[in-house]
Scaffold this motif. Sequence first.
Motif, short mmCIF file in Angstrom:
data_model
loop_
_atom_site.label_atom_id
_atom_site.label_comp_id
_atom_site.label_asym_id
_atom_site.label_seq_id
_atom_site.Cartn_x
_atom_site.Cartn_y
_atom_site.Cartn_z
N UNK A 29 0.82 -1.22 0.00
CA UNK A 29 0.00 0.00 0.00
C UNK A 29 0.86 1.27 0.00
N UNK A 30 2.18 1.12 0.00
CA UNK A 30 3.07 2.27 0.10
C UNK A 30 2.82 3.29 -1.01
N UNK A 31 2.61 4.55 -0.60
CA UNK A 31 2.21 5.61 -1.52
C UNK A 31 2.87 6.92 -1.13
N UNK A 32 3.24 7.71 -2.13
CA UNK A 32 3.64 9.09 -1.88
C UNK A 32 5.11 9.33 -1.64
N UNK A 33 5.42 10.54 -1.21
CA UNK A 33 6.79 11.02 -1.10
C UNK A 33 7.67 10.15 -0.23
N UNK A 34 7.13 9.67 0.90
CA UNK A 34 7.93 8.79 1.76
C UNK A 34 7.30 7.40 1.84
N UNK A 35 6.48 7.07 0.84
CA UNK A 35 5.87 5.75 0.75
C UNK A 35 5.12 5.38 2.03
N UNK A 36 4.08 6.18 2.31
CA UNK A 36 3.22 5.93 3.45
C UNK A 36 2.48 4.60 3.26
N UNK A 37 2.49 3.76 4.27
CA UNK A 37 1.62 2.59 4.27
C UNK A 37 0.22 3.02 4.68
N UNK A 38 -0.79 2.21 4.35
CA UNK A 38 -2.16 2.58 4.69
C UNK A 38 -2.34 2.80 6.19
N UNK A 39 -1.79 1.91 6.99
CA UNK A 39 -1.92 2.05 8.45
C UNK A 39 -1.23 3.32 8.93
N UNK A 40 -0.09 3.64 8.33
CA UNK A 40 0.64 4.86 8.70
C UNK A 40 -0.17 6.09 8.32
N UNK A 41 -0.73 6.07 7.11
CA UNK A 41 -1.53 7.21 6.66
C UNK A 41 -2.71 7.45 7.60
N UNK A 42 -3.36 6.40 8.02
CA UNK A 42 -4.51 6.55 8.93
C UNK A 42 -4.08 7.07 10.29
N UNK A 43 -2.88 6.71 10.71
CA UNK A 43 -2.39 7.17 12.02
C UNK A 43 -2.14 8.67 12.05
N UNK A 44 -1.98 9.29 10.88
CA UNK A 44 -1.77 10.75 10.81
C UNK A 44 -2.97 11.46 10.19
N UNK A 45 -4.11 10.77 10.17
CA UNK A 45 -5.36 11.42 9.79
C UNK A 45 -5.68 11.49 8.33
N UNK A 46 -5.17 10.56 7.53
CA UNK A 46 -5.48 10.57 6.10
C UNK A 46 -5.51 9.13 5.59
N UNK A 47 -5.52 8.96 4.28
CA UNK A 47 -5.48 7.64 3.65
C UNK A 47 -4.50 7.69 2.48
N UNK A 48 -4.07 6.55 2.03
CA UNK A 48 -3.17 6.54 0.87
C UNK A 48 -3.89 7.03 -0.39
N UNK A 49 -5.20 6.77 -0.46
CA UNK A 49 -5.98 7.26 -1.61
C UNK A 49 -6.00 8.78 -1.64
N UNK A 50 -6.17 9.38 -0.48
CA UNK A 50 -6.18 10.85 -0.40
C UNK A 50 -4.79 11.41 -0.69
N UNK A 51 -3.76 10.76 -0.15
CA UNK A 51 -2.39 11.23 -0.38
C UNK A 51 -2.05 11.21 -1.87
N UNK A 52 -2.52 10.20 -2.58
CA UNK A 52 -2.21 10.06 -4.00
C UNK A 52 -2.82 11.17 -4.85
N UNK A 53 -3.80 11.88 -4.31
CA UNK A 53 -4.44 12.97 -5.04
C UNK A 53 -3.79 14.33 -4.75
N UNK A 54 -2.82 14.35 -3.84
CA UNK A 54 -2.18 15.60 -3.44
C UNK A 54 -0.98 15.91 -4.32
#
Length: 230
Positions: free
Chosen positions: A56-81
């Motif tokens: 699920x790693x996504x984005x500038x520092x390859x956020x995992x889905x669980x990591x993204x949720x822990x900081x208040x977002x999702x990998x799907x949302x990050x991919x749109x930024x």
Amino acid sequence: MSLVYIEKIPSSLRTAFENTVRAICDDLGIANPDWLMIVMWAESRLNPQAKNPSSTATGLIQFLEATARSIGTTTAALAKMNHVQQLPFVKAYLQQAIKSRGVPKDAYQLYFLVHFPSAFGKSDNTVLYRAGSSAYSANPLDYNKDSVVTVAEVKIFLQKACPVGYDINNLEKKGSLSSQTGKLLLWVLGISFFALTGYFMYKPDSWESFKEWIKDFIKHSIRGVRHEFS
């Protein structure tokens, strides 16, 4: 001096991106903002939409889905930024990691906060993953082909992620290259000042001659300015 790899950011976002990266590093106590740039390049080639096909790693520092949720977002949302929009989440993740592990003293430790947090502060021969594991398969870093990946091999990977011609010693140096140059210049000026002071104390007549030369130089300069405007 601009940050390394800043030319990889779209020109319309470049200034905001660099300013934000510098601010993040200042706020978190990361001594050299180039470290964060190199870490993001190593993870995603500075592409906020980068996606690992095997996780699920996504984005500038390859956020995992669980990591993204822990900081208040999702990998799907990050991919749109875009690049700048994603940076606050990079900061949020690093804040969590630094609170848990400590402030990184070099680029390697910063990278471990992102890539493999449990390796933070560990010795070079520490084994991170072994042949047969999904992590080993996803990270082809076994440079000596001994079926394990160590802290030392991840450091080699980060060195390979540096720009061509980049001095890898800077991965452990505090402050940007320009600030290092400034410090060196101050040292040179300081040494020169004390050397000249000692010389003139040893030869007082030389000091008097030097003062006279300064006076003459100022007089001639003033005359030149007057002549220019007369």
